[in-house]
Design a protein around this motif. Structure first.
Motif, PDB file in Angstrom:
ATOM      1  N   THR A   1      -1.321 -49.221  46.174  1.00  0.00           N
ATOM      2  CA  THR A   1      -2.741 -49.560  46.235  1.00  0.00           C
ATOM      3  C   THR A   1      -3.586 -48.304  46.047  1.00  0.00           C
ATOM      4  N   LEU A   2      -2.909 -47.206  45.760  1.00  0.00           N
ATOM      5  CA  LEU A   2      -3.543 -45.939  45.391  1.00  0.00           C
ATOM      6  C   LEU A   2      -2.621 -45.364  44.327  1.00  0.00           C
ATOM      7  N   SER A   3      -3.172 -44.690  43.332  1.00  0.00           N
ATOM      8  CA  SER A   3      -2.303 -44.180  42.270  1.00  0.00           C
ATOM      9  C   SER A   3      -2.429 -42.678  42.115  1.00  0.00           C
ATOM     10  N   GLY A   4      -1.306 -42.043  41.885  1.00  0.00           N
ATOM     11  CA  GLY A   4      -1.316 -40.623  41.586  1.00  0.00           C
ATOM     12  C   GLY A   4      -0.081 -39.874  42.043  1.00  0.00           C
TER      13      GLY A   4
ATOM     14  N   THR B   1      -5.820 -38.558  45.495  1.00  0.00           N
ATOM     15  CA  THR B   1      -4.497 -39.057  45.101  1.00  0.00           C
ATOM     16  C   THR B   1      -4.304 -38.929  43.594  1.00  0.00           C
ATOM     17  N   GLY B   2      -5.360 -39.235  42.839  1.00  0.00           N
ATOM     18  CA  GLY B   2      -5.283 -39.081  41.382  1.00  0.00           C
ATOM     19  C   GLY B   2      -5.019 -37.636  40.986  1.00  0.00           C
ATOM     20  N   MET B   3      -5.624 -36.709  41.723  1.00  0.00           N
ATOM     21  CA  MET B   3      -5.432 -35.287  41.409  1.00  0.00           C
ATOM     22  C   MET B   3      -4.006 -34.824  41.684  1.00  0.00           C
ATOM     23  N   ASP B   4      -3.293 -35.533  42.556  1.00  0.00           N
ATOM     24  CA  ASP B   4      -1.878 -35.195  42.744  1.00  0.00           C
ATOM     25  C   ASP B   4      -1.171 -35.301  41.392  1.00  0.00           C
ATOM     26  N   CYS B   5      -1.482 -36.357  40.654  1.00  0.00           N
ATOM     27  CA  CYS B   5      -0.891 -36.545  39.330  1.00  0.00           C
ATOM     28  C   CYS B   5      -1.345 -35.435  38.376  1.00  0.00           C
ATOM     29  N   TYR B   6      -2.653 -35.198  38.334  1.00  0.00           N
ATOM     30  CA  TYR B   6      -3.179 -34.147  37.445  1.00  0.00           C
ATOM     31  C   TYR B   6      -2.501 -32.813  37.737  1.00  0.00           C
ATOM     32  N   VAL B   7      -2.448 -32.451  39.007  1.00  0.00           N
ATOM     33  CA  VAL B   7      -1.897 -31.146  39.390  1.00  0.00           C
ATOM     34  C   VAL B   7      -0.410 -31.061  39.069  1.00  0.00           C
ATOM     35  N   HIS B   8       0.360 -32.119  39.363  1.00  0.00           N
ATOM     36  CA  HIS B   8       1.787 -31.948  39.072  1.00  0.00           C
ATOM     37  C   HIS B   8       2.079 -31.961  37.574  1.00  0.00           C
ATOM     38  N   CYS B   9       1.214 -32.607  36.792  1.00  0.00           N
ATOM     39  CA  CYS B   9       1.388 -32.516  35.325  1.00  0.00           C
ATOM     40  C   CYS B   9       1.099 -31.098  34.822  1.00  0.00           C
ATOM     41  N   ILE B  10       0.023 -30.510  35.306  1.00  0.00           N
ATOM     42  CA  ILE B  10      -0.291 -29.126  34.911  1.00  0.00           C
ATOM     43  C   ILE B  10       0.873 -28.211  35.308  1.00  0.00           C
ATOM     44  N   GLU B  11       1.337 -28.363  36.529  1.00  0.00           N
ATOM     45  CA  GLU B  11       2.416 -27.503  37.006  1.00  0.00           C
ATOM     46  C   GLU B  11       3.696 -27.683  36.188  1.00  0.00           C
ATOM     47  N   SER B  12       4.029 -28.929  35.848  1.00  0.00           N
ATOM     48  CA  SER B  12       5.300 -29.117  35.144  1.00  0.00           C
ATOM     49  C   SER B  12       5.163 -28.730  33.674  1.00  0.00           C
ATOM     50  N   LEU B  13       4.028 -29.058  33.048  1.00  0.00           N
ATOM     51  CA  LEU B  13       3.875 -28.722  31.622  1.00  0.00           C
ATOM     52  C   LEU B  13       3.768 -27.214  31.401  1.00  0.00           C
ATOM     53  N   GLN B  14       3.241 -26.490  32.380  1.00  0.00           N
ATOM     54  CA  GLN B  14       3.143 -25.035  32.232  1.00  0.00           C
ATOM     55  C   GLN B  14       4.316 -24.312  32.891  1.00  0.00           C
ATOM     56  N   GLY B  15       5.268 -25.071  33.401  1.00  0.00           N
ATOM     57  CA  GLY B  15       6.410 -24.458  34.070  1.00  0.00           C
ATOM     58  C   GLY B  15       7.503 -24.071  33.081  1.00  0.00           C
ATOM     59  N   THR B  16       8.550 -23.474  33.613  1.00  0.00           N
ATOM     60  CA  THR B  16       9.656 -23.021  32.758  1.00  0.00           C
ATOM     61  C   THR B  16      10.771 -24.065  32.678  1.00  0.00           C
TER      62      THR B  16
ATOM     63  N   LEU C   1       0.857 -25.601  54.005  1.00  0.00           N
ATOM     64  CA  LEU C   1      -0.354 -26.124  54.642  1.00  0.00           C
ATOM     65  C   LEU C   1      -0.041 -27.414  55.400  1.00  0.00           C
ATOM     66  N   ALA C   2       0.678 -28.306  54.727  1.00  0.00           N
ATOM     67  CA  ALA C   2       1.010 -29.600  55.334  1.00  0.00           C
ATOM     68  C   ALA C   2       1.878 -29.409  56.569  1.00  0.00           C
ATOM     69  N   TYR C   3       2.812 -28.449  56.488  1.00  0.00           N
ATOM     70  CA  TYR C   3       3.734 -28.286  57.607  1.00  0.00           C
ATOM     71  C   TYR C   3       3.002 -27.842  58.868  1.00  0.00           C
ATOM     72  N   VAL C   4       2.088 -26.895  58.699  1.00  0.00           N
ATOM     73  CA  VAL C   4       1.406 -26.339  59.875  1.00  0.00           C
ATOM     74  C   VAL C   4       0.161 -27.147  60.266  1.00  0.00           C
ATOM     75  N   LEU C   5      -0.622 -27.551  59.280  1.00  0.00           N
ATOM     76  CA  LEU C   5      -1.904 -28.215  59.592  1.00  0.00           C
ATOM     77  C   LEU C   5      -1.874 -29.731  59.419  1.00  0.00           C
ATOM     78  N   HIS C   6      -0.750 -30.260  58.919  1.00  0.00           N
ATOM     79  CA  HIS C   6      -0.641 -31.699  58.641  1.00  0.00           C
ATOM     80  C   HIS C   6      -1.700 -32.171  57.640  1.00  0.00           C
ATOM     81  N   THR C   7      -2.121 -31.249  56.782  1.00  0.00           N
ATOM     82  CA  THR C   7      -3.058 -31.622  55.719  1.00  0.00           C
ATOM     83  C   THR C   7      -2.393 -32.674  54.838  1.00  0.00           C
ATOM     84  N   ARG C   8      -3.127 -33.701  54.474  1.00  0.00           N
ATOM     85  CA  ARG C   8      -2.529 -34.739  53.643  1.00  0.00           C
ATOM     86  C   ARG C   8      -2.287 -34.197  52.232  1.00  0.00           C
ATOM     87  N   HIS C   9      -1.265 -34.776  51.577  1.00  0.00           N
ATOM     88  CA  HIS C   9      -0.730 -34.181  50.360  1.00  0.00           C
ATOM     89  C   HIS C   9      -1.762 -34.019  49.229  1.00  0.00           C
TER      90      HIS C   9
END
Lengths: 359, 359
Positions: free
Chosen positions: B140-143, B191-206, B267-275
């Motif tokens: 019910t949320l995408s990303g 949540t949508g930015m999770d998708c944007y960010v992981h695409c940037i990270e994987s496409l620019q990764g090795t 950040l998530a481990y110490v502050l429980h910031t949502r992903h």
């Protein structure tokens, strides 16, 4: 409310250059006691000992060559099934290695080892009632999308039609771009164009949703990169074409092919024209339906120095032409997708006969 | 020779507006006698009776709300498992309805109903040894891509790490773009930015191959269409974002995320910031690694009027910061993907501490 197909996916996918080398390890946990694996290999590899030595045969495994000179038929499937039963008894699984025809043969034989009767009894939708034996697809030509589809298209006594079912998709596919590197350029072109043509047909059709559009657009973009934009062919082209075929196959989940496939089915039924080549022969004459794409297609023909057969329907009897027209008009969903629900008014027997005469 | 992951796919996918209405029919053949289905629903829907009335409860079925105020934890998974066992006995399956947290909870609870001990015992790779109960994911949320991934990320007593296994992917996903139409705009953005960010990270990764590149490029293109190009939000945006999330999840098969995820895990481990929110807070400060994308990201923040939390690490004790740094540097494959095999020389504790101080 519309009902959307609940699409059965392939269970496992491995993609990467050299992934074929992982096959032995992939098969190991699927071997049931001493029951053999059957490798069904495109007869193109008959005189390729270097490749054949890489097929991971163990124990009583059998390697059979698939004669794919003609489109796969229900008779061929039933024959292979009988041969495997007689020579191997119960088997651990079947591994198809080849182009779309070999993929479809492997899927169909897997199903016919567990479903009674002739494969002709199962041409249609959801007639298969039992899972087949474990089946693996390993493409050595890319474009048909048969590696991910839920069908196995066969020429039967009465029709060219697939065994469409949730039991049809492979349990495993191995996508190794190195395996398509050795394909003859003309064959590679015809098979690759199957992907190009079905993407054009589905993206310009009336049946489409965001899932199929995303896959279709990506597949078309990859086809254009390898056949239009790049000069020459390299390993990167193999990777992109292999991925185009996969994405093109996935795009069919919520879309449908169109005029080229509908016309080409008639050609295949009467003349046994192979699928990729038949689509190209037909698509070249479809400027009235897909004007820009047909121009782009002709540019690709020229760039890749492909000579299309001409005059393939010349000299056919009137009865043969009528049969073609009937077979083609029987593909109602394809015509409806291409021309809308009132397609029968737009595509009359006369118009279709004239189209066949031009091929 | 490299070894490529043999990727386990979701078994069944249905995609389409209104496909949620097909759920009852999809579940019917999976019901085992009178054993109930458990619907695990994001507590966001607690006061949405119109939606709840559409959940196809039958017989002894149970609807449980998942509290996803915080990131899902191994304790929460074990607690849900115990509750279901005590209240329902054997069940026919579990249906997760919600965002990425609910998806991961449903996957993990399914596995823990058949694998002994605590879910914390299975945080890692391929530690799960038995298939879970039948499990369905309905976003019910995408990303996040959690609908297709082979992991269920949990905060454990010692680490934030997923249950990564071939048994983790859903048996069925229902992708109905209408279900994400009601999401609050800020949550949808994060949540949508999770998708944007992981695409940037994987496409620019090795780490990347043609399979993951094709999916990643498509996902990124769809994200840009909805968050950069389109003015306003409509049904078409829901469809494209849902497909972006699916494609982004698939792209992870042969790629890896990068700096933003590595830092955000600490950040998530110490502050429980949502992903999703954590990724955004971090990504905004990563111009040195992803210069063009960070500029594009800031444009999206502005366009969608999103205020990022600032100063989130202010006032933390030195021990807390050190813990963050340690957790983050523990994500070796992410750093190697982003910075290369000699990443440890490039990302020192000092440099990372300074990065955390800027958040």
């Amino acid at each position: 409310m519309s009902t959307f197909r609940n699409f059965k996916m392939v269970d496992y996918v491995v993609f990467g250059r050299g992934a074929f080398g992982q096959l032995d390890g992939i098969l190991a946990p699927r071997r049931q006691g001493g029951a053999p694996m059957v490798f069904l290999v495109d007869h193109f590899f008959r005189d390729k000992p270097a490749f054949l030595s890489r097929v991971p045969q163990r124990g009583k495994d059998r390697l059979l060559f698939a004669d794919v000179t003609e489109e796969p038929s229900t008779r061929q499937v039933d024959g292979l099934r009988d041969q495997i039963r007689a020579e191997c008894g119960a088997i651990s699984g079947i591994v198809g290695i080849g182009g779309g025809s070999t993929m479809d043969l492997a899927k169909a034989v897997s199903l016919m080892l567990t479903n009674a009767g002739s494969s002709a009894d199962y041409q249609g939708w959801d007639l298969v009632t039992r899972p087949g034996v474990y089946k693996v697809g390993i493409p050595t030509l890319s474009g048909t999308g048969a590696e991910v589809s839920r069908t196995a298209v066969l020429l039967g006594p009465e029709k060219k039609l697939g065994l469409n079912s949730d039991f049809t998709p492979f349990d495993q596919i191995v996508l190794d771009p190195d395996l398509i590197a050795g394909a003859p350029a003309t064959q590679r072109f015809f098979t690759g164009m199957d992907c190009y043509v079905h993407c054009i047909e589905s993206l310009q059709g009336t049946y489409l949703n965001a899932f199929s559009r995303a896959y279709g657009e990506k597949a078309l973009e990859l086809c254009r990169q390898v056949f239009v934009e790049k000069d020459g062919w390299d390993g990167d082209s193999d990777e992109r074409l292999m991925m185009a075929s996969y994405a093109g196959g996935m795009s069919i989940a919520y879309s449908q092919v169109g005029v080229a496939h509908a016309v080409s089915y008639g050609l295949a039924y009467v003349l046994h024209t192979r699928h990729g080549e038949g689509n190209c022969i037909v698509f070249d004459q479809l400027e009235e339906f897909y004007p820009e794409a047909v121009r782009e297609f002709r540019g690709m023909l020229q760039k890749h120095r492909i000579e299309l057969p001409r005059g393939v329907t010349r000299g056919l009897s009137e009865a043969q032409v009528e049969k073609m027209v009937t077979v083609s008009l029987g593909m109602a969903p394809l015509w409806a997708n291409a021309l809308g629900e009132d397609w029968q008014r737009k595509m009359t027997r006369e118009r279709l006969r004239a189209l066949y005469a031009r091929l």
